[in-house]
Design a protein around this motif. Structure first.
Motif, PDB file in Angstrom:
ATOM      1  N   ARG A  28      -3.658   6.207   8.659  1.00 28.21           N
ATOM      2  CA  ARG A  28      -2.874   4.976   8.791  1.00 28.21           C
ATOM      3  C   ARG A  28      -3.143   4.041   7.608  1.00 28.21           C
ATOM      4  O   ARG A  28      -2.226   3.507   7.012  1.00 28.21           O
ATOM      5  CB  ARG A  28      -3.222   4.282  10.112  1.00 28.21           C
ATOM      6  CG  ARG A  28      -2.589   2.911  10.263  1.00 28.21           C
ATOM      7  CD  ARG A  28      -3.026   2.230  11.536  1.00 28.21           C
ATOM      8  NE  ARG A  28      -2.104   2.477  12.631  1.00 28.21           N
ATOM      9  CZ  ARG A  28      -1.010   1.728  12.874  1.00 28.21           C
ATOM     10  NH1 ARG A  28      -0.711   0.719  12.080  1.00 28.21           N
ATOM     11  NH2 ARG A  28      -0.235   1.992  13.878  1.00 28.21           N
ATOM     12  N   LYS A  29      -4.411   3.897   7.268  1.00 26.30           N
ATOM     13  CA  LYS A  29      -4.752   2.987   6.173  1.00 26.30           C
ATOM     14  C   LYS A  29      -4.160   3.480   4.846  1.00 26.30           C
ATOM     15  O   LYS A  29      -3.709   2.669   4.018  1.00 26.30           O
ATOM     16  CB  LYS A  29      -6.273   2.852   6.057  1.00 26.30           C
ATOM     17  CG  LYS A  29      -6.664   1.955   4.924  1.00 26.30           C
ATOM     18  CD  LYS A  29      -8.012   1.345   5.111  1.00 26.30           C
ATOM     19  CE  LYS A  29      -8.329   0.487   3.893  1.00 26.30           C
ATOM     20  NZ  LYS A  29      -9.414  -0.410   4.086  1.00 26.30           N
ATOM     21  N   ALA A  30      -4.148   4.810   4.670  1.00 26.14           N
ATOM     22  CA  ALA A  30      -3.579   5.357   3.430  1.00 26.14           C
ATOM     23  C   ALA A  30      -2.083   5.054   3.350  1.00 26.14           C
ATOM     24  O   ALA A  30      -1.580   4.625   2.302  1.00 26.14           O
ATOM     25  CB  ALA A  30      -3.830   6.862   3.381  1.00 26.14           C
ATOM     26  N   PHE A  31      -1.385   5.258   4.444  1.00 24.66           N
ATOM     27  CA  PHE A  31       0.050   4.923   4.468  1.00 24.66           C
ATOM     28  C   PHE A  31       0.265   3.425   4.214  1.00 24.66           C
ATOM     29  O   PHE A  31       1.162   3.030   3.470  1.00 24.66           O
ATOM     30  CB  PHE A  31       0.676   5.304   5.809  1.00 24.66           C
ATOM     31  CG  PHE A  31       1.112   6.758   5.906  1.00 24.66           C
ATOM     32  CD1 PHE A  31       1.747   7.386   4.835  1.00 24.66           C
ATOM     33  CD2 PHE A  31       0.927   7.476   7.084  1.00 24.66           C
ATOM     34  CE1 PHE A  31       2.170   8.712   4.931  1.00 24.66           C
ATOM     35  CE2 PHE A  31       1.347   8.802   7.187  1.00 24.66           C
ATOM     36  CZ  PHE A  31       1.964   9.417   6.110  1.00 24.66           C
ATOM     37  N   GLU A  32      -0.574   2.619   4.849  1.00 22.53           N
ATOM     38  CA  GLU A  32      -0.431   1.159   4.660  1.00 22.53           C
ATOM     39  C   GLU A  32      -0.666   0.761   3.202  1.00 22.53           C
ATOM     40  O   GLU A  32       0.033  -0.097   2.661  1.00 22.53           O
ATOM     41  CB  GLU A  32      -1.417   0.409   5.568  1.00 22.53           C
ATOM     42  CG  GLU A  32      -0.971   0.382   7.026  1.00 22.53           C
ATOM     43  CD  GLU A  32      -2.076  -0.082   7.998  1.00 22.53           C
ATOM     44  OE1 GLU A  32      -1.765  -0.187   9.194  1.00 22.53           O
ATOM     45  OE2 GLU A  32      -3.230  -0.295   7.550  1.00 22.53           O
ATOM     46  N   THR A  33      -1.647   1.419   2.583  1.00 19.48           N
ATOM     47  CA  THR A  33      -1.943   1.152   1.175  1.00 19.48           C
ATOM     48  C   THR A  33      -0.716   1.431   0.323  1.00 19.48           C
ATOM     49  O   THR A  33      -0.356   0.655  -0.567  1.00 19.48           O
ATOM     50  CB  THR A  33      -3.130   2.033   0.724  1.00 19.48           C
ATOM     51  OG1 THR A  33      -4.248   1.735   1.561  1.00 19.48           O
ATOM     52  CG2 THR A  33      -3.492   1.790  -0.731  1.00 19.48           C
ATOM     53  N   GLN A  34      -0.075   2.555   0.630  1.00 16.31           N
ATOM     54  CA  GLN A  34       1.141   2.921  -0.109  1.00 16.31           C
ATOM     55  C   GLN A  34       2.257   1.899   0.126  1.00 16.31           C
ATOM     56  O   GLN A  34       2.899   1.435  -0.816  1.00 16.31           O
ATOM     57  CB  GLN A  34       1.613   4.319   0.328  1.00 16.31           C
ATOM     58  CG  GLN A  34       2.920   4.704  -0.329  1.00 16.31           C
ATOM     59  CD  GLN A  34       3.446   6.071   0.077  1.00 16.31           C
ATOM     60  OE1 GLN A  34       4.581   6.390  -0.219  1.00 16.31           O
ATOM     61  NE2 GLN A  34       2.646   6.897   0.746  1.00 16.31           N
ATOM     62  N   ILE A  35       2.469   1.554   1.371  1.00 19.18           N
ATOM     63  CA  ILE A  35       3.569   0.636   1.694  1.00 19.18           C
ATOM     64  C   ILE A  35       3.333  -0.737   1.069  1.00 19.18           C
ATOM     65  O   ILE A  35       4.266  -1.393   0.617  1.00 19.18           O
ATOM     66  CB  ILE A  35       3.747   0.554   3.235  1.00 19.18           C
ATOM     67  CG1 ILE A  35       4.299   1.895   3.751  1.00 19.18           C
ATOM     68  CG2 ILE A  35       4.676  -0.589   3.634  1.00 19.18           C
ATOM     69  CD1 ILE A  35       4.199   2.079   5.253  1.00 19.18           C
ATOM     70  N   ARG A  36       2.078  -1.129   0.982  1.00 25.37           N
ATOM     71  CA  ARG A  36       1.770  -2.419   0.343  1.00 25.37           C
ATOM     72  C   ARG A  36       1.839  -2.339  -1.184  1.00 25.37           C
ATOM     73  O   ARG A  36       1.682  -3.349  -1.857  1.00 25.37           O
ATOM     74  CB  ARG A  36       0.381  -2.901   0.782  1.00 25.37           C
ATOM     75  CG  ARG A  36       0.328  -3.295   2.270  1.00 25.37           C
ATOM     76  CD  ARG A  36      -1.103  -3.540   2.744  1.00 25.37           C
ATOM     77  NE  ARG A  36      -1.750  -4.610   2.025  1.00 25.37           N
ATOM     78  CZ  ARG A  36      -3.082  -4.728   1.879  1.00 25.37           C
ATOM     79  NH1 ARG A  36      -3.886  -3.819   2.402  1.00 25.37           N
ATOM     80  NH2 ARG A  36      -3.596  -5.740   1.233  1.00 25.37           N
ATOM     81  N   GLY A  37       2.033  -1.108  -1.703  1.00 28.48           N
ATOM     82  CA  GLY A  37       2.187  -0.957  -3.145  1.00 28.48           C
ATOM     83  C   GLY A  37       0.897  -1.142  -3.918  1.00 28.48           C
ATOM     84  O   GLY A  37       0.913  -1.585  -5.068  1.00 28.48           O
ATOM     85  N   LEU A  38      -0.233  -0.778  -3.306  1.00 31.55           N
ATOM     86  CA  LEU A  38      -1.529  -1.054  -3.931  1.00 31.55           C
ATOM     87  C   LEU A  38      -1.993   0.056  -4.873  1.00 31.55           C
ATOM     88  O   LEU A  38      -2.946  -0.131  -5.611  1.00 31.55           O
ATOM     89  CB  LEU A  38      -2.586  -1.289  -2.844  1.00 31.55           C
ATOM     90  CG  LEU A  38      -2.298  -2.473  -1.908  1.00 31.55           C
ATOM     91  CD1 LEU A  38      -3.353  -2.555  -0.813  1.00 31.55           C
ATOM     92  CD2 LEU A  38      -2.249  -3.779  -2.696  1.00 31.55           C
ATOM     93  N   GLY A  39      -1.326   1.214  -4.812  1.00 25.48           N
ATOM     94  CA  GLY A  39      -1.728   2.316  -5.686  1.00 25.48           C
ATOM     95  C   GLY A  39      -1.955   3.596  -4.917  1.00 25.48           C
ATOM     96  O   GLY A  39      -1.554   3.727  -3.763  1.00 25.48           O
ATOM     97  N   PHE A  40      -2.614   4.511  -5.584  1.00 28.62           N
ATOM     98  CA  PHE A  40      -2.790   5.860  -5.036  1.00 28.62           C
ATOM     99  C   PHE A  40      -3.786   5.859  -3.877  1.00 28.62           C
ATOM    100  O   PHE A  40      -4.828   5.206  -3.935  1.00 28.62           O
ATOM    101  CB  PHE A  40      -3.292   6.775  -6.154  1.00 28.62           C
ATOM    102  CG  PHE A  40      -3.424   8.208  -5.751  1.00 28.62           C
ATOM    103  CD1 PHE A  40      -2.299   8.998  -5.534  1.00 28.62           C
ATOM    104  CD2 PHE A  40      -4.678   8.794  -5.601  1.00 28.62           C
ATOM    105  CE1 PHE A  40      -2.413  10.333  -5.175  1.00 28.62           C
ATOM    106  CE2 PHE A  40      -4.806  10.130  -5.246  1.00 28.62           C
ATOM    107  CZ  PHE A  40      -3.677  10.901  -5.028  1.00 28.62           C
TER     108      PHE A  40
END
Lengths: 352, 251
Positions: free
Chosen positions: B192-204
């Motif tokens: 979930r956190k990885a998907f959220e990181t992506q959606i927030r546009g924070l990087g890989f």
């Protein structure tokens, strides 16, 4: 404008949304043109990839999303792209790949050569597939063929290769652009863009059921038959009364045309047949010419690759001679003129 | 009555082809549960690899497209750049991501592409029959290291997650194991956190999941699960390897 930049501008005006490249001479101006003109363009993507392998796989990803996507390279880099081209063909995804070819094998030379003909016209990678191959002979044709390549790729859902060479890529000629870059970039219908309002889908080539793979091969084969019927293109020059016909493509055809014109001035009845699509190859038109004309000369900047297609087309109906300069050596038009004249008189042509 | 447990909505009702005790089916379930909970199914694209999970598209009820062996990160990059609104994940094994696809994953991470990698590490090439992978442990026996991996000849286990963590483009990396209920819960949070990181546009973002392969390890499912816990985690310590999301730990 130089041929490399012209390919870039042609692509942009064809609605190319994504370009992924990797430096290799003699096509660097194309990657640089795209860096300057794509990366700040609204909605467009430019990446200098870590390798040609990555670049072609990025093209695969962008094509999955339904955008018009392109990569370019030169001969050694094209070898690396073959993996991705095979997957594009198997997944029935459009893409445009420009090859500004150079001398080989191996690292070869950075000068113009036409020795990627086999690789381009026989699929190039693993598996039973073809790519449409367009062979421009001028900077203007680079522009036109690049645009056409995107249309053909979308029409037939397959990768299309624009096969030019280092000379066409580097030389500068005046060009006209007949299209403006589209305001709204085209997105292919039925692209894979999320299961919204429809069931989920997948795109793949791998299945454990061999008969599904056989079906895919038959479906591709039938498409290729239609393409051969509908898309074969060639350019015939002074062939009507010719006793000898020169067959050449790309920049070699440009040299040959000058040589044929000069031979005509000498009173030699010589014509030129230039395949514009290398695949599909104009077998029929060359075969028909062979019913009347008994001497052909194939001229390539290689050791003779298209030669085999001309021989196939003629089915021993006529004699086929060959003149080639491989490895990046650029022959001159007068050199080809001498070869034409010698062969013409050797064979006793032009006598009543 | 309130339903407290059920089949994830985006896991198709196709029986898994995976071997008994394999971790892939658990990981499929975890990812589809998170997709359902985050309600991102309409914009998710999965890129499965060549390998045991090549047929992941038979199980995930979201759009998916096959990638050539090792090229998932490049395919995902091209897709995401073409269609930035999508939520793109690759699903890659250790032969795929840590051997043939090393260049692609490093550069994708370094560019800080907003995609998510799910990296299933079972220390062998599964589909091809249990050959040595870059992640194979020292002394571990495989079909191509029949006398045990000898680091003097075959090198050491490659720790891709630790390798790419220092890159500035990387926002989040966590290593989990799917062999205990607690590990499964941590994995789900990490996904979930990885998907959220992506959606927030924070990087890989990358989640490395240690996963058992009993058939190729020549162990019973139970033994293989214990081996992950007792042996594999010594070489590949669990936990957050990098978190530059500013949102605290997932686990």
């Amino acid at each position: 404008m130089d041929g490399n930049s012209a390919a870039g501008e042609g692509a942009i005006r064809a609605g190319c949304q994504c370009y992924f490249g990797y430096p290799i001479t003699p096509q660097n101006e194309l990657t640089e043109y795209m860096a300057a003109n794509m990366s700040r363009r609204k909605g467009c993507a430019f990446i200098q990839a870590e390798s040609e392998v990555a670049a072609i796989n990025m093209v695969y990803g962008a094509s999955l999303a339904g955008t018009r996507a392109m990569t370019s390279s030169s001969s050694p880099g094209m070898s690396l792209k073959q993996e991705g081209i095979s997957y594009l063909a198997g997944s029935e995804l459009p893409a445009v790949i420009v090859n500004i070819s150079r001398g080989g094998p191996g690292l070869g030379s950075i000068a113009a050569a036409q020795s990627d003909y086999f690789q381009a016209t026989r699929g190039g990678g693993h598996g039973d597939y073809r790519t449409i191959v367009l062979a421009p002979a001028s900077v203007q044709e680079i522009v036109d063929h690049t645009h056409m390549a995107f249309d053909l790729a979308d029409k037939w859902l397959m990768p299309v290769i624009v096969l030019a060479d280092g000379m066409l890529g580097q030389m500068k000629e005046p060009v006209q652009f007949h299209h403006e870059a589209p305001e709204v970039l085209p997105i292919r219908a039925n692209a894979l863009r999320g299961a919204k309002g429809r069931p989920s889908r997948f795109i793949r080539t791998c299945t454990s059921n061999v008969s599904e793979v056989e079906d895919l091969n038959w479906s591709l084969f039938r498409r290729y038959q239609l393409i051969q019927k509908e898309e074969t293109a060639f350019d015939a020059f002074e062939v009507e009364d010719a006793e000898m016909i020169v067959v050449a493509f790309g920049i070699a055809a440009r040299m040959a045309k000058g040589a044929v014109k000069n031979a005509r001035k000498d009173g030699l009845r010589v014509g030129l047949l230039r395949p514009v699509t290398l695949w599909p190859f104009p077998y029929d038109v060359i075969g028909e010419l062979g019913d009347r004309v008994k001497q052909f000369l194939v001229f390539e900047m290689s050791m003779g690759q298209m030669l085999e297609d001309v021989q196939l087309a003629l089915k021993n109906k006529a004699e086929v001679s060959f003149y080639g300069r491989p490895g990046g050596v650029i022959p001159t038009s007068s050199e080809v003129h001498r070869v034409i004249s010698r062969l013409y008189f050797q064979k006793g042509l032009g006598r009543l | 009555m309130k339903k407290v447990f059920g089949r994830p909505r985006f896991l198709k009702k196709t029986p898994f082809h995976y071997c008994a005790g394999c971790g892939h089916s658990i990981i499929h379930r975890i990812i589809t549960e998170v997709i359902e909970e985050m309600e991102i199914q309409e914009r998710v694209i999965g890129i499965p690899p060549a390998g045991c999970s090549v047929f992941a598209y038979y199980y995930f009820d979201v759009d998916m497209a096959e990638s050539a062996h090792g090229r998932g990160a490049a395919v995902a990059t091209g897709y995401k750049r073409a269609y930035p609104e999508a939520v793109v994940f690759t699903y890659q094994g250790d032969g795929d991501l840590a051997a043939i696809g090393t260049a692609e994953v490093i550069h994708t991470a370094n560019r800080g592409e907003n995609i998510t990698g799910f990296f299933v590490n079972n220390a062998v090439y599964g589909m091809t029959g249990g050959q040595m992978a870059p992640t194979t442990l020292c002394d571990q026996t495989t079909t191509t290291s029949p006398f045990g991996r000898d680091p003097r000849m075959e090198g050491y286990p490659l720790k891709i997650s630790e390798m790419i963590a220092p890159l500035n483009g990387v926002a989040y990396i966590e290593r989990t194991a799917v062999t205990t209920p607690a590990g499964i819960r941590k994995t789900k949070k990490a996904v979930r956190k990885a998907f959220e990181t992506q959606i927030r546009g924070l990087g890989f973002s990358l989640v490395e999941m240690l996963s058992p392969c009993p058939v190729n390890w020549k162990m019973s499912p139970l033994e293989s699960w214990q081996w992950v816990e007792q042996v594999m985690t010594k070489e590949y310590p669990l936990g957050v390897i990098k978190d530059a999301t500013g949102a605290g730990n997932a686990g």
